[in-house]
Design a protein around this motif. Structure first.
Motif, PDB file in Angstrom:
ATOM      1  N   GLU A 187       0.837  -1.203   0.000  1.00 21.87           N
ATOM      2  CA  GLU A 187       0.000   0.000   0.000  1.00 21.87           C
ATOM      3  C   GLU A 187       0.871   1.252   0.000  1.00 21.87           C
ATOM      4  OE1 GLU A 187      -3.002  -0.167   3.091  1.00 21.87           O
ATOM      5  OE2 GLU A 187      -3.950  -1.947   2.216  1.00 21.87           O
ATOM      6  N   ALA A 188       1.958   1.217   0.747  1.00 21.72           N
ATOM      7  CA  ALA A 188       2.866   2.365   0.786  1.00 21.72           C
ATOM      8  C   ALA A 188       3.439   2.645  -0.605  1.00 21.72           C
ATOM      9  CB  ALA A 188       3.995   2.105   1.782  1.00 21.72           C
ATOM     10  N   ALA A 190       2.228   1.680  -3.509  1.00 19.90           N
ATOM     11  CA  ALA A 190       1.170   2.050  -4.457  1.00 19.90           C
ATOM     12  C   ALA A 190       0.774   3.514  -4.284  1.00 19.90           C
ATOM     13  CB  ALA A 190      -0.052   1.144  -4.270  1.00 19.90           C
ATOM     14  N   LEU A 191       0.643   3.941  -3.035  1.00 21.94           N
ATOM     15  CA  LEU A 191       0.268   5.340  -2.788  1.00 21.94           C
ATOM     16  C   LEU A 191       1.411   6.269  -3.221  1.00 21.94           C
ATOM     17  CD1 LEU A 191      -1.797   7.343  -1.717  1.00 21.94           C
ATOM     18  CD2 LEU A 191      -0.856   7.025   0.580  1.00 21.94           C
ATOM     19  N   ALA A 192       2.637   5.872  -2.924  1.00 21.28           N
ATOM     20  CA  ALA A 192       3.799   6.671  -3.323  1.00 21.28           C
ATOM     21  C   ALA A 192       3.827   6.858  -4.837  1.00 21.28           C
ATOM     22  CB  ALA A 192       5.084   6.000  -2.843  1.00 21.28           C
ATOM     23  N   ARG A 194       1.303   6.882  -6.867  1.00 19.52           N
ATOM     24  CA  ARG A 194       0.269   7.846  -7.258  1.00 19.52           C
ATOM     25  C   ARG A 194       0.667   9.277  -6.880  1.00 19.52           C
ATOM     26  NH1 ARG A 194      -5.155   5.280  -8.874  1.00 19.52           N
ATOM     27  NH2 ARG A 194      -4.696   3.104  -8.525  1.00 19.52           N
ATOM     28  N   CYS A 195       1.538   9.405  -5.870  1.00 16.44           N
ATOM     29  CA  CYS A 195       2.015  10.738  -5.476  1.00 16.44           C
ATOM     30  C   CYS A 195       3.134  11.230  -6.399  1.00 16.44           C
ATOM     31  CB  CYS A 195       2.574  10.702  -4.054  1.00 16.44           C
ATOM     32  SG  CYS A 195       1.325  10.496  -2.783  1.00 16.44           S
ATOM     33  N   GLY A 196       3.608  10.357  -7.271  1.00 17.82           N
ATOM     34  CA  GLY A 196       4.725  10.744  -8.135  1.00 17.82           C
ATOM     35  C   GLY A 196       6.080  10.647  -7.449  1.00 17.82           C
ATOM     36  N   LEU A 197       6.138   9.944  -6.331  1.00 21.22           N
ATOM     37  CA  LEU A 197       7.419   9.783  -5.639  1.00 21.22           C
ATOM     38  C   LEU A 197       8.263   8.701  -6.310  1.00 21.22           C
ATOM     39  CD1 LEU A 197       6.030   9.997  -2.021  1.00 21.22           C
ATOM     40  CD2 LEU A 197       7.841  11.477  -2.909  1.00 21.22           C
ATOM     41  N   GLN A 201      13.592   6.089  -3.441  1.00 24.92           N
ATOM     42  CA  GLN A 201      13.665   7.000  -2.300  1.00 24.92           C
ATOM     43  C   GLN A 201      12.691   6.587  -1.201  1.00 24.92           C
ATOM     44  OE1 GLN A 201      13.222  10.931  -4.226  1.00 24.92           O
ATOM     45  NE2 GLN A 201      15.300  11.373  -3.492  1.00 24.92           N
ATOM     46  N   VAL A 202      11.516   6.136  -1.605  1.00 23.43           N
ATOM     47  CA  VAL A 202      10.536   5.693  -0.615  1.00 23.43           C
ATOM     48  C   VAL A 202      11.087   4.506   0.168  1.00 23.43           C
ATOM     49  CG1 VAL A 202       8.218   4.715  -0.293  1.00 23.43           C
ATOM     50  CG2 VAL A 202       8.599   6.530  -1.991  1.00 23.43           C
ATOM     51  N   ALA A 205      13.730   5.698   2.501  1.00 23.48           N
ATOM     52  CA  ALA A 205      13.167   6.376   3.672  1.00 23.48           C
ATOM     53  C   ALA A 205      12.591   5.365   4.669  1.00 23.48           C
ATOM     54  CB  ALA A 205      12.080   7.369   3.241  1.00 23.48           C
ATOM     55  N   SER A 286      -1.885  -2.393  -6.169  1.00 26.74           N
ATOM     56  CA  SER A 286      -1.627  -1.210  -7.003  1.00 26.74           C
ATOM     57  C   SER A 286      -2.570  -1.174  -8.191  1.00 26.74           C
ATOM     58  CB  SER A 286      -0.188  -1.228  -7.505  1.00 26.74           C
ATOM     59  OG  SER A 286      -0.016  -2.294  -8.419  1.00 26.74           O
TER      60      SER A 286
ATOM     61  N   PHE B 159      16.711  13.555   2.360  1.00 30.08           N
ATOM     62  CA  PHE B 159      16.288  13.287   0.996  1.00 30.08           C
ATOM     63  C   PHE B 159      15.817  14.583   0.357  1.00 30.08           C
ATOM     64  CE2 PHE B 159      15.637   9.375   3.258  1.00 30.08           C
ATOM     65  CZ  PHE B 159      15.960   8.381   2.353  1.00 30.08           C
ATOM     66  N   LEU B 170       5.495  11.771   1.499  1.00 31.27           N
ATOM     67  CA  LEU B 170       6.358  10.674   1.947  1.00 31.27           C
ATOM     68  C   LEU B 170       6.275  10.529   3.463  1.00 31.27           C
ATOM     69  CD1 LEU B 170       8.196   8.378   1.463  1.00 31.27           C
ATOM     70  CD2 LEU B 170      10.096   9.950   1.104  1.00 31.27           C
ATOM     71  N   ILE B 173       3.276   8.586   4.198  1.00 30.44           N
ATOM     72  CA  ILE B 173       3.448   7.184   3.791  1.00 30.44           C
ATOM     73  C   ILE B 173       4.283   6.416   4.815  1.00 30.44           C
ATOM     74  CG2 ILE B 173       4.607   5.734   2.066  1.00 30.44           C
ATOM     75  CD1 ILE B 173       3.542   7.794  -0.050  1.00 30.44           C
ATOM     76  N   MET B 176       2.010   6.079   7.982  1.00 28.30           N
ATOM     77  CA  MET B 176       0.891   5.145   7.868  1.00 28.30           C
ATOM     78  C   MET B 176       1.401   3.708   7.958  1.00 28.30           C
ATOM     79  SD  MET B 176      -0.248   5.146   3.810  1.00 28.30           S
ATOM     80  CE  MET B 176       0.333   3.781   2.756  1.00 28.30           C
TER      81      MET B 176
END
Lengths: 287, 287, 287, 287
Positions: A187-188, A190-192, A194-197, A201-202, A205, A286, B159, B170, B173, B176
């Motif tokens: 889920e993290a 998939a949401l990232a 959609r955020c364009g991240l 990097q996600v 982090a 996703s 970052f 982020l 994310i 959560m």
């Protein structure tokens, strides 16, 4: 405990048996389809033509089987372990089963005078190959101590948890947590997305703070590349989630998070992802 | 970037400002209730009587505020940051806010010729004190590079994520995922308890495999002892879960696991646990 | 079909048997604790001292038992129905069981030459008393037709659904929908209460549109008064939700809504509400 | 109240305005795109060139708009209702909005001396056409009584609920219950399909007991035929579920069932079903 029978040479069993052979134990292997025995024989194991032959040749017989049904059959079937176990002989079932199956096998073994440990493991193919499994044992405590050298060869850590069934319970608890965490990671990501991240990097982090863990590191990359070679097949994870929810049902413990993960994995199963690695659940999330 | 304004001296802000003072920066602090400034002044900081005074004394002004409303007020209020920011001057908001608030502040800052970074952090009190936060920055990339020495003092890693709003995304994310994992840990310990397992062994087993992580280690003990001094208050975690679910709503991303965790945290809030540490959600789950 | 055996005189069974006696059937009743037979004998039923005696006295034997375990025991136990059923004799199990139990009983009955229908009912105490149950039958279609007069006496409507197991499936589907709707009603009333709305107006609004239904009407008042005399005990509803989720597990059908309701009912069970009416789940939700 | 302004001629508004014209009210209509006015003019309505013109021609102005944003703009925009409302004149907003929007509009209306009712309706296209809506009014109670003839023409029942905002709350509560019930119906039909049950029999069984309701009857057939002409578009239902979950967030009321339904509807939205009828969520669930 030098002479060891080993029943079940799937992804996990073959790696574990190989480690025992290499460590100098006298290992007699058996598998339902005998072809799987060849690589072990090459390493120095002996091949048994039947479960009974493997049991008779050994001080202790280990089993690593696919599911509760297989465990039940190998232990309690007409020509199974219990049919030929001698008083004082030991049987250690390392398969992942539900507590009831573990108890049924344990009862039958002790009824014929045998000694029993359930010893499911935490860890999949790689830890099995590297001898770094985590062993969750319960049952005969003296036998647990005698197994020290064997368990040291197979795992990096072992626990003795008490009565038969406790091992199965803890295994389900570890796996339900793992399954739930996998859906959160998916889920993290998939949401990232959609955020364009940037997914790397996600993942970095997530790996920099208090929730950093090896599974996110390992499976995060697999999810980003949408490539899921099966280390731990999705259908097995769904089975464990189902058994965990049922355990909660029996004990009156609500598990909103785990039940939600179970339904999501069921969707993945329904979408034909059962034989992929369990990280493939991300494809459903996703989508 | 030697002269630094610092707005907001709560649990996080006071620890961060102290680190900057100790590292030799010239820090001018401001807080809504001025009493909180005393310990910083003792360390060597200067105290500003108003936001504007702090901004005027500094090359860059940092803010670490409680919630989106406070961020909005401090930046955009009648006597706020934007009201006195000179062209070329920099403002870095490190509070956790939603992407819309971050963008609203960023737009206002650049409209008056200022330079802006959002830079929410991952990590709570202890990493703030130890200068080991993870900084999730977005906005003016040149400013991000000029902030290197400041961020090195506050965090162990930073970052640069792109446009304003990406940092907020982020941060949500990461949080959560953390909130969801906390409910899973609590479900694991609650089920283990009903199974009659020893909680320490369960935590050790969870810590031995692929899902081992610092949060389970740290908060697992707190849950077992049912003692929850607030490092990260439960009501803040619920707020972040709510913002994450809303973000998913806006972007059309279903988040079954996170939404379930959000409802469970809401129950905890309703039970009066808002000011306890977020691990206190376990009390609701085992109840 | 004039001579009818009736096994099981709980809340449901006693009302159903009484209707058959009143309609002029020759009814022979049996119950595990024989005291329950007295009111039926008063009405004109004969009392059997054993299951076998009831079966031998009847053309068709009906059973209405508490759960799958009781159904299994009465049909397949040492002195159970199958032990004395003559070729051509009929057995109709109206208990709510899972499809596997229904099939196990059906197989055993036909193996000894008997005829079998599963016929679980939709409806609780009041419809049982009023002869307005809904009968979900499956198995021997000819027998289903011969049962017309009996089913007309017990219910307002009956279905023939095909092979044994289909009745159990549909029963679980109806009940899982009912359980899920109950949690929705409780959430609606709990949220309304926090909004300061008048519960009676809320119930009237719910009853004025496309989702108006008798259960909301009936149980809505019970929830408002927080008074839950057991018409359908909460623990039975949780059992049905659990069986429905398991059925979904087996068939690969994700049921996010039903699984969520199941967890909520499990919390209610854990809170000691198992013997209250299933509407008492509202107490957990508003808490 | 003879002279009525009517703002907004979408699916709902055009049917409602037509009923008022037919009932003999003097109706002045306005719509953002004026083409929608033609059929009403043909029936006998007058067409206003602007919101202000419609307001000035009327004793009371009704509005039926798509969402909170449109409601806000029409009431509070530069040339909106409030810009020209005379002291004592009445405005009744029948759109579905969140409580905050309703209160913002109500406050602005009363500040200029106007009188205000929020009056969202329960019911979609067909009840709008048949004048059988359910009207959930709140605000100025005297105005509510004066509206009796108008509301009698539009609906079969009306409620006065208290302060502005209560109407919006109850509307969300009714719709969240409806949305949750729709996912349950879809889960029931999907599971039934996997059981090999006949969908018509399942729908008939659901319609025979305590949970029988018009929506299951109407939408059940649509789901079986997988044909979803939009009476109530799926994206509007998801919006209402989202607003209800947010309301619960604000008031500290956990809504596990509704939140789960919201996520399922979000999946449907992500799958491109936003413009279909909300029953199309079944496609996602059976998939």
């Amino acid at each position: 405990m030098k002479r060891i029978g080993f029943l079940g040479l799937g992804i996990m069993g073959r790696a574990m048996a190989a480690n025992l052979v290499r460590a100098g134990f006298q290992v007699t292997v058996w598998n339902r389809t005998s072809a799987a025995c060849a690589p072990l024989v090459e390493l120095g194991a002996r091949q048994a033509g039947s479960i009974q032959e493997a049991v008779r040749a050994s001080e202790v017989t280990l089993a690593m089987l696919a599911d509760p049904e297989a465990s039940h059959e190998v232990a309690l079937g007409a020509d199974g372990v219990v049919s030929c176990l001698q008083p004082g002989q030991a049987y250690v079932d390392m398969s992942t089963v539900d507590p009831d199956t573990a108890r049924a096998i344990g009862d039958a073994v002790t009824r014929v005078g045998g000694r029993f440990l359930e010893a499911p493991v935490s860890g999949s193919r790689k830890p099995a190959e590297e001898g770094s499994l985590v062993i969750l044992a319960a049952g005969d405590e003296a036998l647990y101590r005698e197994m020290a050298a064997v368990f040291d060869c197979l795992g990096k850590k072992s626990f003795f948890l008490g009565e038969v069934g406790q091992g199965a319970c803890l295994k389900l608890i570890v796996n339900m947590t793992m399954g739930g965490m996998m859906t959160l990671l998916a889920e993290a990501l998939a949401l990232a997305d959609r955020c364009g991240l940037d997914a790397r990097q996600v993942l970095e982090a997530l790996d920099s703070g208090a929730i950093a863990n090896p599974m996110f590191r390992l499976k995060g990359d697999r999810i980003v590349e949408d490539d899921h070679p099966p280390h731990f097949p999705l259908r097995h994870m769904q089975k464990d989630l189902r058994l965990a929810v049922s355990l909660g049902d029996r004990l009156g413990q609500a598990l909103h998070g785990v039940a939600t993960a179970n339904e999501t994995f069921k969707r993945a199963l329904g979408a034909g992802l059962g034989d992929e690695d369990f990280a493939a659940v991300a494809r459903i999330i996703s989508g």
